[in-house]
Design an enzyme around this catalytic site. Structure first.
Site, PDB file in Angstrom:
ATOM      1  N   HIS A  98      25.479  88.372  43.941  1.00 20.89           N
ATOM      2  CA  HIS A  98      25.647  87.152  43.155  1.00 20.89           C
ATOM      3  C   HIS A  98      26.740  87.295  42.103  1.00 20.89           C
ATOM      4  O   HIS A  98      27.413  86.317  41.774  1.00 20.89           O
ATOM      5  CB  HIS A  98      24.320  86.741  42.513  1.00 20.89           C
ATOM      6  CG  HIS A  98      23.455  85.928  43.421  1.00 20.89           C
ATOM      7  ND1 HIS A  98      22.685  86.497  44.418  1.00 20.89           N
ATOM      8  CD2 HIS A  98      23.256  84.592  43.517  1.00 20.89           C
ATOM      9  CE1 HIS A  98      22.030  85.544  45.066  1.00 20.89           C
ATOM     10  NE2 HIS A  98      22.369  84.375  44.541  1.00 20.89           N
TER      11      HIS A  98
ATOM     12  N   ASP B 295      22.051  82.699  50.969  1.00 21.14           N
ATOM     13  CA  ASP B 295      21.534  82.984  49.630  1.00 21.14           C
ATOM     14  C   ASP B 295      20.312  83.890  49.722  1.00 21.14           C
ATOM     15  O   ASP B 295      20.169  84.869  48.974  1.00 21.14           O
ATOM     16  CB  ASP B 295      21.164  81.657  48.960  1.00 21.14           C
ATOM     17  CG  ASP B 295      21.102  81.738  47.441  1.00 21.14           C
ATOM     18  OD1 ASP B 295      21.564  82.744  46.862  1.00 21.14           O
ATOM     19  OD2 ASP B 295      20.599  80.773  46.831  1.00 21.14           O
TER      20      ASP B 295
ATOM     21  N   HIS C 243      29.814  86.610  43.974  1.00 20.72           N
ATOM     22  CA  HIS C 243      29.876  85.151  44.177  1.00 20.72           C
ATOM     23  C   HIS C 243      30.444  84.468  42.946  1.00 20.72           C
ATOM     24  O   HIS C 243      31.325  83.605  43.037  1.00 20.72           O
ATOM     25  CB  HIS C 243      28.501  84.573  44.485  1.00 20.72           C
ATOM     26  CG  HIS C 243      28.414  83.094  44.216  1.00 20.72           C
ATOM     27  ND1 HIS C 243      28.153  82.583  42.953  1.00 20.72           N
ATOM     28  CD2 HIS C 243      28.611  82.022  45.022  1.00 20.72           C
ATOM     29  CE1 HIS C 243      28.179  81.263  43.002  1.00 20.72           C
ATOM     30  NE2 HIS C 243      28.449  80.897  44.244  1.00 20.72           N
TER      31      HIS C 243
ATOM     32  N   HIS D 151      27.230  77.497  47.959  1.00 17.56           N
ATOM     33  CA  HIS D 151      26.816  78.678  47.203  1.00 17.56           C
ATOM     34  C   HIS D 151      26.439  79.837  48.127  1.00 17.56           C
ATOM     35  O   HIS D 151      26.940  80.963  47.991  1.00 17.56           O
ATOM     36  CB  HIS D 151      25.634  78.300  46.301  1.00 17.56           C
ATOM     37  CG  HIS D 151      24.962  79.444  45.622  1.00 17.56           C
ATOM     38  ND1 HIS D 151      25.432  80.016  44.464  1.00 17.56           N
ATOM     39  CD2 HIS D 151      23.829  80.129  45.938  1.00 17.56           C
ATOM     40  CE1 HIS D 151      24.643  81.003  44.097  1.00 17.56           C
ATOM     41  NE2 HIS D 151      23.656  81.088  44.965  1.00 17.56           N
TER      42      HIS D 151
END
Length: 376
Positions: free
Chosen positions: A259, A178, A262, A276
């Site tokens: 992101h 992340d 994602h 995540h």
């Protein structure tokens, strides 16, 4: 399109107080006392055994009346509503989140909707959720639902690195996945409003760069320390990078393609078991491809990811037989009107993103073939 409203003010935001160190939970009452005395503690059953009982013991000894609410496992609208009801029934005067990213995002939403202050106590360094004034909510089945934004950041973030060191190293690696996106995304968002609605400041850019520097310098060493359940300077540095620097960097610097991709990937059911940051890591490779970075730079990121067992291709993600139809759906979702990919100061469309996803998989496979990398 970056900055359609022609914002000119720069803005930086952060939690009111951040505390990190070994055995920090033992001193929780010292830091949480100003928030209230009747907290709603949100944590799941696993975390309760790891750190919850110790936290309640520390708080009860200082005169706190703690009501525990068992987290159901998904940061969803339904779970928030259920916990809101519990908070009202118990007349809670502040909220404590104890756990991982989904527990934290749920607790921040509950606190905001109840009009209460919130303390975040992460038990893993797996995401940059603890410090931000936003939450990511999912549908009950696990698909991305929406971002939820708040007027202020958490009041207290308390990180016990002894607890973090006892968690499986996969969580620390996911936090690095992340965090490695923070600088990659923020440096391409310089002319786009951040999550606070202003342009990035110089300090937010510096934070993103420092975050990346720490990961490349100490990431592998911290991963090995975590495997040994040892609190070391390297582990402390990476926990701070994953939690504080990445949190400040993404919120005040901005998110972009990593992101957004994602979020699109959550539409593939086989990926719901991934953390995540594991999906964001692959999204970062996709963004580097979109950015057109040299092979040498792309290799540097892939080498880092592989060193801490982050996935760099479809096979490592667990989707070796993914279809073009599924990948195009990911690209379409990543390019949704409200997605962060539009912060990029370049032309973006579904075809470009679809191509970048396939090229990222190819780059990951190529690196492994060229370097003879084998999983250990």
């Amino acid at each position: 399109m970056p900055n359609p409203n022609k914002v000119t003010e720069r803005l930086f935001q952060s939690p009111s107080k951040y505390i990190q160190g070994p055995y920090a939970i033992k001193n929780a009452a010292k830091y949480l006392g100003k928030l209230g005395k009747a907290p709603l503690l949100i944590c799941d059953d696993i975390v309760w055994k790891i750190a919850g009982e110790e936290l309640v013991q520390a708080l009860s000894g200082a005169g706190f009346n703690v009501h525990r609410a068992v987290f159901g496992g998904e940061a969803s609208r339904e779970e928030v509503d259920r916990l809101n009801t519990l908070g009202r029934q118990q007349s809670s005067d502040f909220v404590i989140a104890l756990g991982g990213g989904k527990t934290i995002d749920t607790a921040k939403t509950v606190a905001d909707e109840l009009g209460l202050q919130v303390a975040i106590i992460p038990t893993t360094a797996s995401t940059d959720a603890p410090c931000s004034a936003l939450s990511v909510l999912y549908r009950p089945a696990g698909e991305f639902h929406c971002y939820t934004f708040f007027d202020k950041n958490p009041n207290i973030v308390l990180v016990d690195t002894t607890v973090i060191s006892k968690a499986p190293p996969r969580f620390l690696a996911a936090g690095m996945g992340d965090a490695i996106a923070t600088n990659v995304e923020a440096r391409r968002c310089l002319n786009s409003p951040n999550f606070g609605g202003g342009l990035p400041t110089e300090v937010s850019a510096a934070i993103g760069q420092k975050c990346e520097e720490i990961l490349f310098k100490y990431g592998k060493q911290a991963y090995e320390a975590n495997r040994a359940h040892a609190v070391t300077p390297a582990l402390e540095a990476v926990v701070e990078a994953n939690t504080l620097l990445s949190g400040l960097g993404f919120e005040s610097g901005g998110l972009a393609a990593a992101h957004a991709i994602h979020n699109g990937m959550t539409a593939i059911e086989e990926l719901h078991s991934l953390l995540h940051g594991e999906k964001v890591a692959f999204g970062t490779i996709c963004q580097l491809v979109l950015d057109g970075v040299p092979t040498s730079e792309l290799d540097r990121y892939i080498e880092f990811m592989l060193s801490v067992k982050l996935p760099v291709n479809f096979e490592q993600l667990g989707i070796p037989n993914v279809t073009d139809e599924e990948l195009r759906r990911v690209a379409e979702l990543a390019c949704a009107e409200s997605e962060t990919i539009w912060n990029l100061d370049r032309i973006i469309n579904v075809d470009f993103v679809f191509g970048a996803i396939k090229a990222a998989d190819a780059a990951g496979r190529d690196y492994i073939e060229r370097h003879g990398w084998k999983s250990t």
